[in-house]
Structure formats: C-alpha cells, structure tokens
Design an enzyme around this catalytic site. Structure first.
Site, PDB file in Angstrom:
ATOM      1  N   SER A 294      41.259 -24.750  25.650  1.00  0.00           N
ATOM      2  CA  SER A 294      40.350 -25.505  26.551  1.00  0.00           C
ATOM      3  C   SER A 294      40.207 -27.075  25.831  1.00  0.00           C
ATOM      4  O   SER A 294      40.782 -27.304  24.362  1.00  0.00           O
ATOM      5  CB  SER A 294      39.131 -25.043  26.356  1.00  0.00           C
ATOM      6  OG  SER A 294      37.923 -25.980  26.690  1.00  0.00           O
TER       7      SER A 294
ATOM      8  N   TYR B 133      32.065 -20.705  21.069  1.00  0.00           N
ATOM      9  CA  TYR B 133      33.251 -20.424  21.950  1.00  0.00           C
ATOM     10  C   TYR B 133      34.288 -21.487  21.755  1.00  0.00           C
ATOM     11  O   TYR B 133      35.628 -21.014  21.651  1.00  0.00           O
ATOM     12  CB  TYR B 133      32.550 -20.859  23.599  1.00  0.00           C
ATOM     13  CG  TYR B 133      33.631 -21.156  24.377  1.00  0.00           C
ATOM     14  CD1 TYR B 133      34.675 -20.097  25.041  1.00  0.00           C
ATOM     15  CD2 TYR B 133      33.796 -22.553  24.726  1.00  0.00           C
ATOM     16  CE1 TYR B 133      35.333 -20.443  25.876  1.00  0.00           C
ATOM     17  CE2 TYR B 133      34.864 -22.832  25.766  1.00  0.00           C
ATOM     18  CZ  TYR B 133      35.656 -21.853  26.169  1.00  0.00           C
ATOM     19  OH  TYR B 133      36.604 -22.200  27.014  1.00  0.00           O
TER      20      TYR B 133
ATOM     21  N   LYS C 256      38.470 -21.041  20.439  1.00  0.00           N
ATOM     22  CA  LYS C 256      39.894 -21.678  20.984  1.00  0.00           C
ATOM     23  C   LYS C 256      40.505 -22.440  20.042  1.00  0.00           C
ATOM     24  O   LYS C 256      41.702 -22.424  19.900  1.00  0.00           O
ATOM     25  CB  LYS C 256      39.351 -22.528  22.137  1.00  0.00           C
ATOM     26  CG  LYS C 256      38.639 -21.802  23.396  1.00  0.00           C
ATOM     27  CD  LYS C 256      39.592 -21.183  23.919  1.00  0.00           C
ATOM     28  CE  LYS C 256      39.039 -20.244  25.080  1.00  0.00           C
ATOM     29  NZ  LYS C 256      39.770 -19.029  25.585  1.00  0.00           N
TER      30      LYS C 256
HETATM   31  C1  UD1 Z   1      31.864 -26.783  29.739  1.00  0.00           C
HETATM   32  C2  UD1 Z   1      31.905 -26.592  28.240  1.00  0.00           C
HETATM   33  C3  UD1 Z   1      33.419 -26.511  27.656  1.00  0.00           C
HETATM   34  C4  UD1 Z   1      34.276 -25.400  28.553  1.00  0.00           C
HETATM   35  C5  UD1 Z   1      34.181 -25.702  29.873  1.00  0.00           C
HETATM   36  C6  UD1 Z   1      34.723 -24.661  30.675  1.00  0.00           C
HETATM   37  C7  UD1 Z   1      29.880 -27.296  27.299  1.00  0.00           C
HETATM   38  C8  UD1 Z   1      29.172 -28.375  26.701  1.00  0.00           C
HETATM   39  N1  UD1 Z   1      31.074 -27.584  27.381  1.00  0.00           N
HETATM   40  O1  UD1 Z   1      32.398 -27.981  29.772  1.00  0.00           O
HETATM   41  O2  UD1 Z   1      33.462 -26.072  26.343  1.00  0.00           O
HETATM   42  O3  UD1 Z   1      35.427 -25.289  28.165  1.00  0.00           O
HETATM   43  O4  UD1 Z   1      32.683 -25.848  30.502  1.00  0.00           O
HETATM   44  O5  UD1 Z   1      34.693 -24.999  32.172  1.00  0.00           O
HETATM   45  O6  UD1 Z   1      29.138 -26.327  27.691  1.00  0.00           O
HETATM   46  N2  UD1 Z   1      26.263 -30.741  34.993  1.00  0.00           N
HETATM   47  C9  UD1 Z   1      25.147 -30.990  35.473  1.00  0.00           C
HETATM   48  N3  UD1 Z   1      24.041 -30.143  35.848  1.00  0.00           N
HETATM   49  C10 UD1 Z   1      24.657 -28.722  35.910  1.00  0.00           C
HETATM   50  C11 UD1 Z   1      25.843 -28.360  35.285  1.00  0.00           C
HETATM   51  C12 UD1 Z   1      26.425 -29.426  34.760  1.00  0.00           C
HETATM   52  O7  UD1 Z   1      24.756 -32.084  35.551  1.00  0.00           O
HETATM   53  O8  UD1 Z   1      23.734 -27.865  36.407  1.00  0.00           O
HETATM   54  C13 UD1 Z   1      27.095 -31.840  34.160  1.00  0.00           C
HETATM   55  C14 UD1 Z   1      27.488 -31.587  32.911  1.00  0.00           C
HETATM   56  O9  UD1 Z   1      26.428 -32.314  32.138  1.00  0.00           O
HETATM   57  C15 UD1 Z   1      28.792 -32.263  32.566  1.00  0.00           C
HETATM   58  C16 UD1 Z   1      29.509 -31.928  34.141  1.00  0.00           C
HETATM   59  O10 UD1 Z   1      28.388 -31.637  34.813  1.00  0.00           O
HETATM   60  O11 UD1 Z   1      28.518 -33.727  32.748  1.00  0.00           O
HETATM   61  C17 UD1 Z   1      30.443 -30.414  33.655  1.00  0.00           C
HETATM   62  O12 UD1 Z   1      29.549 -29.662  33.218  1.00  0.00           O
HETATM   63  P1  UD1 Z   1      30.264 -28.252  33.137  1.00  0.00           P
HETATM   64  O13 UD1 Z   1      30.829 -27.683  34.293  1.00  0.00           O
HETATM   65  O14 UD1 Z   1      29.441 -27.395  32.290  1.00  0.00           O
HETATM   66  O15 UD1 Z   1      31.729 -28.514  32.165  1.00  0.00           O
HETATM   67  P2  UD1 Z   1      31.776 -29.041  30.780  1.00  0.00           P
HETATM   68  O16 UD1 Z   1      30.238 -29.526  29.913  1.00  0.00           O
HETATM   69  O17 UD1 Z   1      32.652 -30.373  30.906  1.00  0.00           O
END
Ligand code: UD1
Length: 338
Positions: free
Chosen positions: A128, A153, A157
């Site tokens: 990841s 997690y 990795k």
């Molecule tokens: C997350 C994990 C990462 C993992 C990946 C798998 C964290 C900090 N990181 O990455 O370790 O490998 O998922 O796919 O959890 N967001 C919102 N509202 C929401 C959900 C997300 O604004 O309800 C935003 C988050 O702040 C982020 C973006 O959407 O900026 C993507 O979030 P997410 O899909 O959770 O992925 P990552 O955080 O990049």
C-alpha cells in the site's frame, strides 16, 4: 502446453475477485483461497458468469499452518501466488493491533514457508502507498522514504515488504510488491465490487452509500488544507486497472524478467484528485446530488499523495487506462444493485 496456475489468496475480496477475472481472461488457471471473513461465496458464481470458469475454491484460514501445509502438499501445481488475504481496516487496526499483526503477518509467514516446502517461488504481494506516510516530495517514487506507520495495518504492510525482501535475498523466492494508491470503482458488469461490511472506512463507499440514502450525509474531512480547493488530494485508481497490474506482475515473474529478486512498483494513475473533485465528478457523471458537510480534519490524514508511475510503465508495461468517469459510474452501478 498446460495452463499456468496462479493461487490467489483472498481471491473473493474486492481487489482479489477482479484480479481472478483478469487472470482467467489472460489465460491462466486460478485457484482461490479465502476465509470469507470479508467476502461472500456468491462472488464465485459471479466470476463464473463473467468468465465461464468457476475456479477451484478452498475455504481456508491462512493463519492455520497445518491446513495451509496440507493444501500445498496436496499435489497441486502452482506457478505463482498473489497474496491478497489480509485485514484492511485502518481504524480497526488502531483499536485491535494484535488482530492485524496476527492475521496479516502469520498468513504471510505461513504462506512463504509452505511455498518454500512445495518449491513455489513466485509471489505478488498486496502492499500500500500507506508505507510512504506523509511524503516529502510529489509525485511519490518507489525510492521515497518509508515513514513510521501510523496504524498497525500500515505496520503490517511495511513488515510484509521487509519479510519478502529478506526472504527473497536468502531463498529461492521471486517477489513483486505492488503499492496501491486508492483503489475505487467496480466491474463494469456490476457483478463484482466492494462489499460493505459495517461502516465504510474509505471515501468512495461513503459517497455511494450517501447517494443511496444509507448514510444521511457525507462528512468532508477538512477543507483547510494547503491544496487548490482546501481538500485532500489522492491518486484514485480503478480496481480493474489495479487487477491488470497483478496479471502483468505474474507475466514478469513467470517470464523471469525481474531485474532483482524483490521488486516494488507504485500502482496509481499518477494524477491527484481532491475530495471535492471526487464528489463533483460523482454528481456530474451519475446525475445525482450528494448531501455533504465540511467537518474536522481526520487524524492521520496526509494532505496530498499521488504516484510517480513511470517504473510500472517501463518495467511492467502497465498503465492505468480507466479515468474518473468510469470509477464513479461503476461504483454507483455496483451500489445500486447491492
Ligand atoms: C486509507 C488509509 C490507507 C489505506 C487506504 C486503502 C487512513 C489514514 N489511510 O487511505 O492506509 O491504505 O485507505 O484504501 O485511513 N474522506 C472524507 N470523508 C470520508 C472519507 C474520506 O473526506 O467520509 C477523505 C479523506 O480525508 C481522504 C480521502 O477522502 O482525504 C480519501 O480517504 P480514504 O478513502 O479513507 O483513503 P486514504 O485516507 O487515502
């Protein structure tokens, strides 16, 4: 010539199931191991609907050394393994780190020992982009520093990569670790996709469940980041493209094209999209309105991440082909049929 056989652990999961379909389409025979902890058996039928083939399936917990050993000693000829089977909820891993260390590391160690005993030497590992933590330079190359993991997690990795690298250096093992950026979307047929178990962790399932009315409102985690629209930037990659990167990795291993026994590749599109851009693309291409509000920043979030994908392009001959429109429309089609 008989078909080459790929063992896909976690082959009924989100990325695993898409990869199984692409492997079959590319002419491989596939054997699946899955413990059904975060997947369902009907996916096997859907794989058959898509490919005309129902792969051999073994319901098996990879942390069980005896059972896995029996499977490998059953006389089955395996040419390469793609190892997806792992727990993947970042939040859960913070609350229950031992579950993650146990499940994700025992399964990998057992697998490598069984492979060794059965003289199976090729493995593709699900890693990841989380291993990069908060990157110093964008786009992120494979040479970027590995930062201390913020969750169990993430640790699994990083440790998984380390275990593979050292095993490859000592033994007759050829390994490719694929560092996924943000996998999203679903199969165009709407027969495969991400199965929601409990409250989603990632953005896209939150978006689709909000559009479906299952979640009242989407919370945008902060709009005061130092980015053009203030929301975080990620490199979203379509799961079908991601699946194809695994097929290319198998080709490379089986054709003995590796430059070293252990190789690492970023798998993303190379393009960063903000959370607001995702929301707007979803609304525009699916012609739906999303209710959302701006909330506080989520702890542990990185401002911006996107991949340098030139190594995967030159070495694996792989490049993402599907764009944001296919990502958001396929995700919505899948959600609607659920
Ligand atoms: C997350 C994990 C990462 C993992 C990946 C798998 C964290 C900090 N990181 O990455 O370790 O490998 O998922 O796919 O959890 N967001 C919102 N509202 C929401 C959900 C997300 O604004 O309800 C935003 C988050 O702040 C982020 C973006 O959407 O900026 C993507 O979030 P997410 O899909 O959770 O992925 P990552 O955080 O990049």
């Amino acid at each position: 010539m008989p078909k080459q056989t790929i063992l896909v652990t976690g082959g009924l999961g989100f990325i695993g199931s898409h990869t199984v379909v692409e492997l079959i389409n590319a002419g491989y025979a596939v054997v699946i191991i899955d413990d059904l902890s975060n997947s369902q058996l009907f996916i096997l039928d859907n794989i058959r609907k898509l490919t005309g083939v129902r792969p051999a399936f073994h319901h098996l917990d990879m942390t069980d050394e005896t059972l896995l050993g029996t499977f490998f000693q059953s006389g089955i000829a395996i040419d390469a393994v793609i190892h997806f089977a792992a727990s993947k909820s970042v939040g859960e891993s913070v609350k229950n780190p031992l579950k993650y260390f146990r499940n994700n590391l025992f399964s990998l160690i057992n697998l490598l020992q069984c492979m060794q005993a059965a003289s199976v030497s090729n493995i593709v590992f699900s890693s990841s982009a989380t291993v990069y933590g908060n990157p110093d330079v964008l786009p992120i190359t494979e040479q970027a520093a590995i930062k201390p993991a913020l969750s169990a997690y993430g640790s699994t990795k990083q440790m998984g990569e380390d275990i593979l690298q050292k095993t490859a250096a000592a033994d007759n093992v050829n390994a490719i670790a694929l560092r996924y950026f943000n996998p999203v979307g679903a199969h165009a047929s709407a027969l495969l996709g991400e199965l929601p178990i409990g409250v989603p962790n990632n953005l896209m399932p939150f978006v689709t469940q909000t559009a479906a009315g299952k979640i009242e409102m989407l919370t945008l985690y902060g709009n005061d980041y130092n980015t053009p629209d203030g929301t975080c930037i990620r490199d979203y990659v379509h799961v079908v493209d991601l699946a194809k990167a695994h097929v290319k990795s198998c080709h490379r291993l089986l054709a003995r094209q590796q430059k070293s026994r252990y190789e690492v590749f970023n798998v993303g599109t190379g393009n960063g999209l903000s959370v607001l851009e995702i929301i707007h693309a979803f609304e525009q291409h699916n012609k739906v309105n999303l209710h959302y509000k701006v909330g506080r920043r989520r702890e542990g979030d990185t401002e911006a991440m996107y991949a340098d994908v030139s190594l995967a392009q030159s070495e694996l001959n792989w490049k993402a082909e599907l764009g944001i429109e296919q990502m958001v429309t396929s995700a919505w089609q899948w959600q609607k049929q659920l």
